[in-house]
Design a protein around this motif. Structure first.
Motif, PDB file in Angstrom:
ATOM      1  N   HIS A 180     -49.724   8.975  17.335  1.00  0.00           N
ATOM      2  CA  HIS A 180     -49.537   7.977  18.396  1.00  0.00           C
ATOM      3  C   HIS A 180     -50.128   8.395  19.737  1.00  0.00           C
ATOM      4  O   HIS A 180     -50.255   7.560  20.636  1.00  0.00           O
ATOM      5  CB  HIS A 180     -48.047   7.687  18.571  1.00  0.00           C
ATOM      6  CG  HIS A 180     -47.421   7.066  17.360  1.00  0.00           C
ATOM      7  ND1 HIS A 180     -46.902   7.823  16.337  1.00  0.00           N
ATOM      8  CD2 HIS A 180     -47.249   5.769  17.007  1.00  0.00           C
ATOM      9  CE1 HIS A 180     -46.434   7.011  15.394  1.00  0.00           C
ATOM     10  NE2 HIS A 180     -46.632   5.774  15.773  1.00  0.00           N
ATOM     11  N   LYS A 183     -52.739   6.301  22.185  1.00  0.00           N
ATOM     12  CA  LYS A 183     -52.910   4.926  21.719  1.00  0.00           C
ATOM     13  C   LYS A 183     -52.600   3.892  22.804  1.00  0.00           C
ATOM     14  O   LYS A 183     -53.057   2.752  22.723  1.00  0.00           O
ATOM     15  CB  LYS A 183     -52.013   4.666  20.503  1.00  0.00           C
ATOM     16  CG  LYS A 183     -52.361   5.473  19.264  1.00  0.00           C
ATOM     17  CD  LYS A 183     -53.668   5.028  18.663  1.00  0.00           C
ATOM     18  CE  LYS A 183     -53.917   5.732  17.325  1.00  0.00           C
ATOM     19  NZ  LYS A 183     -55.218   5.337  16.732  1.00  0.00           N
ATOM     20  N   ALA A 227     -42.571   5.679  19.930  1.00  0.00           N
ATOM     21  CA  ALA A 227     -44.012   5.546  19.734  1.00  0.00           C
ATOM     22  C   ALA A 227     -44.698   5.123  21.034  1.00  0.00           C
ATOM     23  O   ALA A 227     -45.775   5.629  21.381  1.00  0.00           O
ATOM     24  CB  ALA A 227     -44.298   4.537  18.629  1.00  0.00           C
ATOM     25  N   SER A 231     -47.320   7.528  23.052  1.00  0.00           N
ATOM     26  CA  SER A 231     -48.684   7.009  23.176  1.00  0.00           C
ATOM     27  C   SER A 231     -49.127   6.909  24.623  1.00  0.00           C
ATOM     28  O   SER A 231     -50.294   6.627  24.897  1.00  0.00           O
ATOM     29  CB  SER A 231     -48.777   5.622  22.529  1.00  0.00           C
ATOM     30  OG  SER A 231     -48.148   4.636  23.339  1.00  0.00           O
TER      31      SER A 231
END
Length: 256
Positions: A180, A183, A227, A231
């Motif tokens: 992650h 991202k 996440a 990220s």
């Protein structure tokens, strides 16, 4: 809050003092509960020999216990309650949890309840078919490896109490976190992910009972919010830790 050490205190209390002992620890327990360094506690009594008691306390670390709790304003009152029984202690030590852990079969795992590996394979197959066609999530998965859905199924299986295959074959928790990094997942994408996987759970035939779906959705919320964090530009990579083990209950708050 993560548990890094478990303290065991073993007492031998004559039966004629056991009632006052239990009363004292009932009062002292309020002080344990008030400590930010205490994750949980439990006082158990031996069935075969009523004189034997074991107090199990989960601390955030040994240092937090010795330097945090024992030097806090809570400790003097705690000690005052249990001081009459200090001489009855047979053992008082700290233990580090190992990777040997799990739950007995009297309570089925979420993995077993869902239908095992086949159920999670169906889930991720349906889910990623939706993801790659979605206008909001599709760009994030534009170069999706062919094995991605299978790997996520293995991850979810381990999270929900199945085999530790993700840890043994695919890199464990640190690998999932690394997937992650960079991202830049935003809240709209996270929310869409949540909605699509719930739709996929319906289509894949996962159980619809309130207890299972409550636990399933709780993990999805928890996992997707982490996440987003991992990220982002300000993420702090966590120390090496095991894959989370989700149960029918709730997880403690995450700390990096």
């Amino acid at each position: 809050m993560t548990t890094e050490t478990v303290e065991y205190i073993r007492y031998r209390i004559p039966e004629d003092r056991s009632a006052e002992f239990l009363a004292a620890y009932t009062r002292a327990a309020r002080l344990l509960a008030a400590s930010p360094h205490c994750a949980s506690y439990e006082l158990a009594r031996c069935e075969e020999d009523f004189e034997h008691f074991v107090l199990r306390i989960e601390w955030t670390s040994t240092e937090d216990h010795l330097e945090g709790f024992r030097k806090s304003d809570l400790f003097p009152d705690f000690l005052a309650e249990i001081r009459p029984y200090v001489g009855d202690i047979d053992e008082m030590r700290h233990y580090k949890p190992t990777t040997v852990r799990g739950r007995g079969s009297s309570e089925p795992t979420l993995y077993a309840w869902a239908g095992g590996a086949e159920a999670f394979a169906r889930l991720t197959s349906v889910f990623y078919d939706k993801v790659v066609k979605d206008d909001l999530l599709g760009p994030l998965f534009a170069e999706l490896p062919a094995e991605h859905a299978e790997h996520v199924a293995v991850w979810l299986g381990e999270v929900f109490g199945g085999p530790s295959a993700y840890t043994e074959r695919l890199g464990g928790h640190s690998h999932m976190v690394a997937m992650h990094v960079g991202k830049g997942i935003d809240e709209r994408q996270r929310r869409r992910w949540v909605n699509l996987i719930q739709d996929a759970a319906d289509e894949a035939g996962l159980p619809t009972d309130a207890e299972f779906r409550s636990a399933f959705c709780a993990y999805v919320e928890w996992g997707t919010r982490l996440a987003v964090y991992f990220s982002g530009p300000d993420a702090t990579r966590p120390a090496e830790q095991p894959v989370p083990q989700w149960t029918w209950g709730a997880a403690p708050p995450y700390r990096a």
